[in-house]
Design an enzyme around this catalytic site. Structure first.
Site, PDB file in Angstrom:
ATOM      1  N   GLU A 181      30.619  30.975  31.890  1.00  0.00           N
ATOM      2  CA  GLU A 181      29.980  32.293  31.690  1.00  0.00           C
ATOM      3  C   GLU A 181      31.067  33.322  31.928  1.00  0.00           C
ATOM      4  OE1 GLU A 181      26.801  32.836  30.864  1.00  0.00           O
ATOM      5  OE2 GLU A 181      25.966  30.834  31.057  1.00  0.00           O
TER       6      GLU A 181
ATOM      7  N   CYS B 179      29.244  41.971  33.790  1.00  0.00           N
ATOM      8  CA  CYS B 179      29.841  41.270  32.650  1.00  0.00           C
ATOM      9  C   CYS B 179      29.299  41.798  31.335  1.00  0.00           C
ATOM     10  CB  CYS B 179      29.569  39.773  32.765  1.00  0.00           C
ATOM     11  SG  CYS B 179      27.820  39.386  32.898  1.00  0.00           S
TER      12      CYS B 179
HETATM   13  P1  NAD Z   1      37.475  35.687  38.575  1.00  0.00           P
HETATM   14  O1  NAD Z   1      37.707  34.898  37.358  1.00  0.00           O
HETATM   15  O2  NAD Z   1      38.626  36.411  39.169  1.00  0.00           O
HETATM   16  O3  NAD Z   1      36.887  34.794  39.764  1.00  0.00           O
HETATM   17  C1  NAD Z   1      35.685  34.022  39.678  1.00  0.00           C
HETATM   18  C2  NAD Z   1      35.760  32.846  40.630  1.00  0.00           C
HETATM   19  O4  NAD Z   1      36.850  32.035  40.258  1.00  0.00           O
HETATM   20  C3  NAD Z   1      35.970  33.190  42.105  1.00  0.00           C
HETATM   21  O5  NAD Z   1      35.025  32.507  42.889  1.00  0.00           O
HETATM   22  C4  NAD Z   1      37.375  32.702  42.393  1.00  0.00           C
HETATM   23  O6  NAD Z   1      37.511  32.181  43.705  1.00  0.00           O
HETATM   24  C5  NAD Z   1      37.562  31.607  41.401  1.00  0.00           C
HETATM   25  N1  NAD Z   1      38.960  31.338  41.023  1.00  0.00           N
HETATM   26  C6  NAD Z   1      40.029  32.156  41.123  1.00  0.00           C
HETATM   27  N2  NAD Z   1      41.143  31.533  40.686  1.00  0.00           N
HETATM   28  C7  NAD Z   1      40.767  30.298  40.288  1.00  0.00           C
HETATM   29  C8  NAD Z   1      41.465  29.177  39.729  1.00  0.00           C
HETATM   30  N3  NAD Z   1      42.773  29.195  39.469  1.00  0.00           N
HETATM   31  N4  NAD Z   1      40.739  28.068  39.423  1.00  0.00           N
HETATM   32  C9  NAD Z   1      39.427  28.028  39.651  1.00  0.00           C
HETATM   33  N5  NAD Z   1      38.726  29.058  40.166  1.00  0.00           N
HETATM   34  C10 NAD Z   1      39.382  30.176  40.483  1.00  0.00           C
HETATM   35  O7  NAD Z   1      36.307  36.710  38.206  1.00  0.00           O
HETATM   36  P2  NAD Z   1      35.750  37.881  39.098  1.00  0.00           P
HETATM   37  O8  NAD Z   1      36.776  38.983  39.188  1.00  0.00           O
HETATM   38  O9  NAD Z   1      35.175  37.338  40.337  1.00  0.00           O
HETATM   39  O10 NAD Z   1      34.538  38.397  38.176  1.00  0.00           O
HETATM   40  C11 NAD Z   1      34.708  39.309  37.146  1.00  0.00           C
HETATM   41  C12 NAD Z   1      34.731  38.616  35.798  1.00  0.00           C
HETATM   42  O11 NAD Z   1      33.616  37.760  35.682  1.00  0.00           O
HETATM   43  C13 NAD Z   1      34.625  39.577  34.632  1.00  0.00           C
HETATM   44  O12 NAD Z   1      35.488  39.169  33.601  1.00  0.00           O
HETATM   45  C14 NAD Z   1      33.172  39.417  34.181  1.00  0.00           C
HETATM   46  O13 NAD Z   1      32.934  39.757  32.858  1.00  0.00           O
HETATM   47  C15 NAD Z   1      32.921  37.984  34.468  1.00  0.00           C
HETATM   48  N6  NAD Z   1      31.485  37.748  34.658  1.00  0.00           N
HETATM   49  C16 NAD Z   1      30.797  37.022  33.734  1.00  0.00           C
HETATM   50  C17 NAD Z   1      29.436  36.836  33.891  1.00  0.00           C
HETATM   51  C18 NAD Z   1      28.614  36.055  32.904  1.00  0.00           C
HETATM   52  O14 NAD Z   1      27.508  35.673  33.245  1.00  0.00           O
HETATM   53  N7  NAD Z   1      29.106  35.797  31.704  1.00  0.00           N
HETATM   54  C19 NAD Z   1      28.781  37.369  34.998  1.00  0.00           C
HETATM   55  C20 NAD Z   1      29.531  38.084  35.923  1.00  0.00           C
HETATM   56  C21 NAD Z   1      30.881  38.253  35.754  1.00  0.00           C
END
Ligand code: NAD
Length: 474
Positions: free
Chosen positions: A217, A251
């Site tokens: 997502e 998002c």
């Molecule tokens: P992010 O990708 O920075 O982090 C999300 C999660 O990934 C965190 O729990 C983090 O610990 C983990 N993570 C970080 N590095 C990683 C790695 N190398 N391998 C595996 N996991 C890792 O995202 P964010 O800043 O927390 O959230 C914002 C983003 O999320 C925006 O792009 C937004 O559009 C998206 N988002 C999407 C939805 C949806 O339902 N489609 C909903 C909310 C947010």
């Protein structure tokens, strides 16, 4: 509390062993788990809302109740009321001659096993417990790794889960990117990741080593098309509500607007009016959330500076003045006719910055959307059905809301997910249950010797040739 990467594998092993030993579990066990999850959220709603506000700096109790508690509780209840229907095996047709001779085909929806859930910070309860409800509905065990950007909320969630669930049912791992990376490399039976497209790519690469199926997502730039027949006052109200909720850290937030050139002034006026109505005295307003960290607020300020330096016309809308003691409360900032090389048109914005591009013909707006990555959401405002269908039938996006923004995610019976770089797979709706289930095909052969009758059992002879002739008739 931090989980070390070494502690993760034993957690998974314990869950998988418990899962295998308990099979088959009746639906009442799944129901009980979802009911415990609902009780956990309802009984501790205030504590969870307070933790979210502390993590953000400020986040209104009402907003957190609506977006994180009520929405998630309602979704869990939706799972409860649909569970029996979703889990029912389906009879499938068996083709001639197998069916005529008594062959039977059935599809069973069985749990996959242990599902990993990696969640982001922007709706920390909803995006962890929402997938969890449907993962449990499908009969799985689950391991969660909430975001390190909301440490207080993650800590409360971990404590409450430990109080309500055995660690072999649902377990929470805590930590930053190192733990997240180790988590995504575990051989789960399915992995749900909500976060950025960039991290999603890394998660999918890690999962590929284990051939773990993923639901991603992700984010992206969700466009709003203002049609010629749009009611601008209403569009302004709804865009402001969707863009300013959670300070644009959604998002599905409307990322940029595509507006007929001669309607641009009217659209900006409608946005201003809606801002005055919904956020009088914006920067001191308790209803308005703060940007989660100083760094992320700085990134948005840099984005605006980049737009100004690039020659774009920047309009700040901040009823009551832009001066605020809180550097993390930003005004709604409109960037008029930005060039595509500006950061605000290259990156997902994720904050209260709103570029407006103008168009002369609707085809031009459609071509612009189609020249970019496939967005998570697409929004059309207008009462002209032909225009609406022109936009919908010529573009591709995860989902669509017509005459509003964001709202399609609230329709629980619709699957929610992206397409292309905005995501893979979906949850919510019956599709979510199937996403977290293994659809197992079961074919039952009748007593009669079908292969022998058809002549396809060796030694092959004349009967086989007759069968082929019969079956290959045009
Ligand atoms: P992010 O990708 O920075 O982090 C999300 C999660 O990934 C965190 O729990 C983090 O610990 C983990 N993570 C970080 N590095 C990683 C790695 N190398 N391998 C595996 N996991 C890792 O995202 P964010 O800043 O927390 O959230 C914002 C983003 O999320 C925006 O792009 C937004 O559009 C998206 N988002 C999407 C939805 C949806 O339902 N489609 C909903 C909310 C947010």
């Amino acid at each position: 509390m931090t989980t070390t990467p070494e502690e993760l594998e034993p957690m998974l092993k314990a869950q998988r062993a418990a899962f295998m030993a308990a099979r088959p579990e009746p639906l009442s066990v799944r129901r009980d788990r979802i009911e415990r999850l609902v009780a956990l959220m309802v009984d501790n709603a205030d504590e969870l809302c307070a933790a979210m506000s502390e993590d953000f700096g400020n986040r209104a109790w009402t907003q957190s109740m609506v977006t994180d508690i009520m929405a998630t509780v309602n979704f869990a209840k939706y799972c409860l009321s649909n569970l029996k229907g979703w889990a029912k095996p389906e009879k499938r047709k068996v083709q001639f001659p197998l069916g005529a001779l008594g062959g039977k085909a059935e599809l069973r929806f069985e749990p996959k096993g242990v599902v990993g859930i990696l969640s982001p910070w922007n709706f920390p309860v909803n995006l962890a417990f929402g997938p969890l409800a449907q993962v449990l509905a499908a009969g799985n065990r689950a391991m969660l790794k909430p975001s390190e950007f909301t440490p207080k909320t993650s800590e409360v969630m971990a404590r409450l889960i430990a109080e309500k669930f055995r660690p072999d049912e649902v377990a929470v791992a805590a930590g930053g990117p190192d733990v997240a990376q180790a988590f995504s490399a575990l051989p789960f039976d399915h992995l749900v990741f909500t976060g950025s497209t960039e991290t999603g790519r890394k998660v999918m690469q890690a999962a590929a080593d284990n051939l773990t199926p993923v639901t991603l997502e992700l984010g992206g730039k969700s466009p709003v098309v203002i049609g010629r027949s749009a009611d601008l006052t209403r569009a302004g109200e709804r865009i402001v509500m969707g863009k300013m909720m959670n300070a644009g850290q959604i998002c599905l937030a409307p990322d940029y607007l595509l507006v007929p050139a001669d309607m641009e002034e009217g659209v900006i006026a409608a946005l201003e009016l809606a801002m005055m109505d919904q956020y009088p005295d914006l920067t001191e307003n308790e209803d308005y959330a703060t940007i989660i960290t100083d760094d992320k607020a700085e990134r948005l300020r840099d984005m605006v500076a980049d737009a100004k330096a690039g020659g774009a016309d920047v309009v700040e809308i901040a009823p009551g003045g832009t001066a605020s003691a809180d550097k993390r409360k930003l005004p709604l900032t409109i960037v008029r006719n930005p060039s595509d090389s500006l950061a605000c048109m290259e990156e997902e914005i994720f904050g209260p910055v709103l570029p407006i591009k103008t168009y002369e013909t609707l085809d031009e707006a459609i071509d612009y959307i189609n020249s970019r990555d496939r967005p998570l959401g697409l929004y059309f405002f207008g009462s002209d059905n032909a225009e609406r269908e022109q936009v919908l039938s010529r573009t591709i996006s995860g989902g669509v809301t017509v005459n509003d923004v964001v709202f399609h995610v609230t329709a629980e019976d619709l699957p929610f997910g992206g397409v292309g770089s905005s995501g893979i797979g979906a949850y919510h709706g019956p599709e979510g249950f199937r996403e977290f289930s293994h659809a197992r095909s079961v074919f039952t052969q009748p007593k009669v010797d079908i292969a022998g009758l058809a002549g396809i059992k060796p030694p092959y002879g004349e009967r086989a040739r007759k069968t082929m002739k019969l079956m290959l008739r045009k």
